[in-house]
Design an enzyme around this catalytic site. Sequence first.
Site, mmCIF file in Angstrom:
data_model
loop_
_atom_site.group_PDB
_atom_site.id
_atom_site.type_symbol
_atom_site.label_atom_id
_atom_site.label_comp_id
_atom_site.label_asym_id
_atom_site.label_seq_id
_atom_site.Cartn_x
_atom_site.Cartn_y
_atom_site.Cartn_z
ATOM 1 N N ILE A 14 106.754 33.655 11.280
ATOM 2 C CA ILE A 14 107.141 32.460 12.022
ATOM 3 C C ILE A 14 108.544 32.000 11.631
ATOM 4 O O ILE A 14 108.981 32.211 10.502
ATOM 5 C CB ILE A 14 106.091 31.332 11.777
ATOM 6 C CG1 ILE A 14 106.169 30.235 12.829
ATOM 7 C CG2 ILE A 14 106.176 30.794 10.362
ATOM 8 C CD1 ILE A 14 104.940 29.321 12.852
ATOM 9 N N CYS A 15 109.248 31.397 12.581
ATOM 10 C CA CYS A 15 110.525 30.721 12.324
ATOM 11 C C CYS A 15 110.486 29.405 13.088
ATOM 12 O O CYS A 15 109.405 28.878 13.335
ATOM 13 C CB CYS A 15 111.725 31.591 12.699
ATOM 14 S SG CYS A 15 111.864 31.950 14.465
ATOM 15 N N ARG A 16 111.626 28.846 13.482
ATOM 16 C CA ARG A 16 111.600 27.564 14.194
ATOM 17 C C ARG A 16 111.059 27.714 15.606
ATOM 18 O O ARG A 16 110.195 26.973 16.035
ATOM 19 C CB ARG A 16 112.984 26.922 14.224
ATOM 20 C CG ARG A 16 112.967 25.551 14.888
ATOM 21 C CD ARG A 16 114.320 24.882 14.903
ATOM 22 N NE ARG A 16 115.267 25.696 15.646
ATOM 23 C CZ ARG A 16 116.523 25.941 15.264
ATOM 24 N NH1 ARG A 16 116.990 25.438 14.153
ATOM 25 N NH2 ARG A 16 117.306 26.688 15.996
#
Length: 109
Positions: free
Chosen positions: A60-62
Site C-alpha cells: 500500500i501507498c497513499r
Amino acid sequence: MSETPLISVADLPDDAVLVDVREDDEWVAGHAPHAIHVPMGTVPDNLDALPDADEPVPVICRSGGRSHRVVQWLVHQGFDVVNVDGGMRAWAGAGKEMTSENGSEPTVI
C-alpha cells in the site's frame, strides 16, 4: 509484464498485515495498525522485512501509484504480492482503523 494484481480495501480484513511503501512523514501521520513500513526506495535492500504469508501480501501507498510499481518489481523477483487499490486514501475512506506515530489523530498525507 502481466497486469499487476489488485485487491480492494473491502476485501482486506481490518487486521491485515500490509507493506506500506510511503515515506517516513506519511507513515508517522497515519497508517494501518498492522502495517510494516518499508519505504519504496528501500524495498530492494529490505526484502527480509516482507512478511512470510500463505496468501499474497498487500502492498500500500497513499493512492496506489508507488505500490503499483513496487508490486510489479516484487512479482518480477518472485514474491506473491498484491497492490491495494486506492491505497491509504481508500483505507481511510472505508473507515478502517489507523494509528499515528506522533500521538495525533491519524491522517493520510
